[in-house]
Design an enzyme around this catalytic site. Structure first.
Site, PDB file in Angstrom:
ATOM      1  N   VAL A  17      46.673  42.459  55.658  1.00 16.69           N
ATOM      2  CA  VAL A  17      46.082  43.738  55.256  1.00 16.69           C
ATOM      3  C   VAL A  17      45.288  44.356  56.403  1.00 16.69           C
ATOM      4  CG1 VAL A  17      44.539  44.884  53.627  1.00 16.69           C
ATOM      5  CG2 VAL A  17      45.987  43.001  52.847  1.00 16.69           C
ATOM      6  N   ALA A  46      36.797  41.919  64.319  1.00 14.86           N
ATOM      7  CA  ALA A  46      36.296  40.547  64.432  1.00 14.86           C
ATOM      8  C   ALA A  46      37.330  39.573  63.888  1.00 14.86           C
ATOM      9  CB  ALA A  46      34.981  40.402  63.674  1.00 14.86           C
ATOM     10  N   LYS A 106      37.612  39.749  46.199  1.00 14.67           N
ATOM     11  CA  LYS A 106      37.339  39.591  44.764  1.00 14.67           C
ATOM     12  C   LYS A 106      36.572  38.310  44.458  1.00 14.67           C
ATOM     13  CE  LYS A 106      41.750  37.837  45.318  1.00 14.67           C
ATOM     14  NZ  LYS A 106      42.748  38.272  46.316  1.00 14.67           N
ATOM     15  N   GLU A 130      37.883  48.845  45.854  1.00 13.91           N
ATOM     16  CA  GLU A 130      39.120  49.154  45.133  1.00 13.91           C
ATOM     17  C   GLU A 130      40.219  48.144  45.425  1.00 13.91           C
ATOM     18  OE1 GLU A 130      41.138  50.514  42.437  1.00 13.91           O
ATOM     19  OE2 GLU A 130      39.730  52.116  42.922  1.00 13.91           O
ATOM     20  N   GLU A 191      51.316  31.278  48.252  1.00 11.13           N
ATOM     21  CA  GLU A 191      50.845  30.514  49.399  1.00 11.13           C
ATOM     22  C   GLU A 191      51.408  29.091  49.345  1.00 11.13           C
ATOM     23  OE1 GLU A 191      49.060  31.813  51.772  1.00 11.13           O
ATOM     24  OE2 GLU A 191      48.508  33.715  50.829  1.00 11.13           O
ATOM     25  N   LYS A 206      39.288  38.792  39.297  1.00 10.31           N
ATOM     26  CA  LYS A 206      39.575  40.212  39.075  1.00 10.31           C
ATOM     27  C   LYS A 206      39.161  40.640  37.663  1.00 10.31           C
ATOM     28  CE  LYS A 206      43.388  39.982  42.357  1.00 10.31           C
ATOM     29  NZ  LYS A 206      44.854  39.872  42.532  1.00 10.31           N
TER      30      LYS A 206
END
Length: 438
Positions: A17, A46, A106, A130, A191, A206
């Protein structure tokens, strides 16, 4: 023409992301400036490893391992590192130095959201998140802003793409859980360690965020009853399909009154049977959707991609533009909208239906005994289906019962199942799943 001011942006993390966020900030700089009223200058990124391979080709001079210095010199900080620390400390440092923060974390929000909200209020900065729920779907701002004049009574969400993909594969192909999980891992939806997804922990975090916004009360992860999908079998999927249902992992938050007359909110995550005509039943693959019931607006559904670098980056940039415009125009930061305290109710207070699978002895009177036991616990049966099986080796017949109850308190339903287990005609309880939307 008036020259636009420049706002310095610090990016923490450059994974799937983060890399897309950085790309958009650089490639779409002029368009973002026109929408914001200020130039958004990416001051640095970073990362833990300067030499790691990135999905996007970005200027090497932007990268640093000194995250603390970076956030102290920023007007806007985007946190996409994940985890609790050092993300928590860096967010608090950024806000104390006057920076607005956008995060997709989250787990941190569900665990320590109140501390972050209080610090944002104290510093007069904006905390936006969001991207923390349902990827690209704009759901948190509509709940916070568009529905702020209404009363939300219930939220049901498919908020984890990995589990939705697995259950959809099991439903559409007849695959076993392990095979569907392996396919999700092969395609990159799951994953290598899928625990957070398949045990429901990701969806629970969430759910806490959705409940907090919907009911204007701070709910944490410990307020969420959580059950994953590892016990859902191909036989469960097939039986649900035959009865006209589909199984989804749902995050549910709803306002209830318990048996003592106390009003509160039940927040829970668990596998759930939905009628195939329900809007959420049609959500396929790794997509997400959130279904809202409000007193005046009625039923609303938000649907879209729940994960992925580019879709989630869209949500991050939306928050970033909003926060930047607040800086340009002035005024206090917008964080949460808590107006009181509504207690979290235990799952026993929830009102739902049960789908129960039973392996029973094939002999006269079994159905009557089971029905009588349900009646004694105040639970009525809506659907009961029986299938006879004969063991090829022993030649002994047994019956498989599939029962769907009418809606009742969770506590009464759970007590009924425990009582049924003790009947001498019950070989085993093969499955217990909740039912919604009927």
């Amino acid at each position: 023409m008036t020259e636009l001011r420049t706002l310095k942006v610090a990016l923490l993390g450059c994974g799937n992301v983060g890399a897309q966020v950085a790309r958009i900030l650089i490639d779409d700089a002029d368009a973002l400036a026109a929408r914001t009223g200020a130039r958004l200058e990416l001051g640095g990124i970073a990362v833990r490893n300067l030499d790691a391979e990135r999905d996007v080709d970005l200027p090497q001079e932007l990268f640093t391992t000194d995250a603390e210095t970076l956030v102290k010199d920023a007007d806007l900080v985007i946190e996409l590192m994940g985890g609790i620390e050092p993300a928590r400390t860096l967010i608090l440092t950024a806000m104390r130095h006057g920076a607005c923060v956008v995060t997709g974390n989250k787990a941190l929000l569900a665990q320590d959201g109140p501390t972050l909200y209080e610090e944002a209020d104290k510093a007069g900065v904006q905390l936006s998140y969001e991207a923390a729920v349902a990827g690209a779907i704009p759901i948190l701002r509509p709940i916070r802003d568009s529905l702020s004049g209404d009363r939300i009574t219930r939220v049901l969400g498919i908020v984890n793409g990995t589990t939705n993909f697995i259950l959809d594969q099991m439903d559409s192909t007849g695959a076993q859980f392990a095979d569907a999980l392996a396919e999700a891992q092969r395609l990159g939806y799951a994953e290598a360690d899928p625990t957070a997804d398949i045990e429901g922990y990701d969806a629970a975090a969430k759910a806490a965020i959705l409940a907090s916004l919907s009911f204007h009360t701070r709910f944490a992860l410990e307020d969420v009853s959580c059950e994953g999908i590892t016990a859902v079998s191909a036989a469960d999927i097939a039986a649900a399909k035959e009865a006209g249902f589909v199984i989804k992992l749902l995050a549910i938050a709803e306002k209830l009154t318990d048996e003592d007359g106390k009003t509160g909110v039940s927040v829970r995550v668990h596998p759930t049977l939905l009628p195939r005509e329900h809007p959420l039943a049609a959500v396929r693959g790794a997509f997400n959707a959130v279904f809202i019931e409000a007193e005046n607006a009625g039923e609303l559904m938000f649907y879209g991609q729940g994960a992925g670098g580019t879709p989630t980056a869209s949500a991050v940039l939306g928050d970033l533009v909003s926060a930047a415009r607040r800086i340009v125009l002035g005024g206090p930061g917008r964080t949460e909208t808590t107006t009181g305290h509504v207690p979290a109710l235990p799952i026993d207070a929830a009102i739902t239906s049960y789908y129960i699978g039973l392996d029973v002895a094939d002999q006269p009177g079994v159905l009557a005994r089971i029905a009588q036991l349900f009646a004694e616990h105040g639970v009525s049966i809506e659907i009961m289906r029986q299938t006879i099986h004969r063991d090829a080796d022993s030649n002994v017949e047994s019956a498989e019962l599939r029962i769907v109850t009418h809606r009742a308190r969770e506590a009464a339903l759970a007590a009924t199942v425990e009582a049924v287990k003790r009947l001498d005609v019950i070989n085993s309880v093969t499955s217990v799943l909740r039912v919604e939307g009927v």
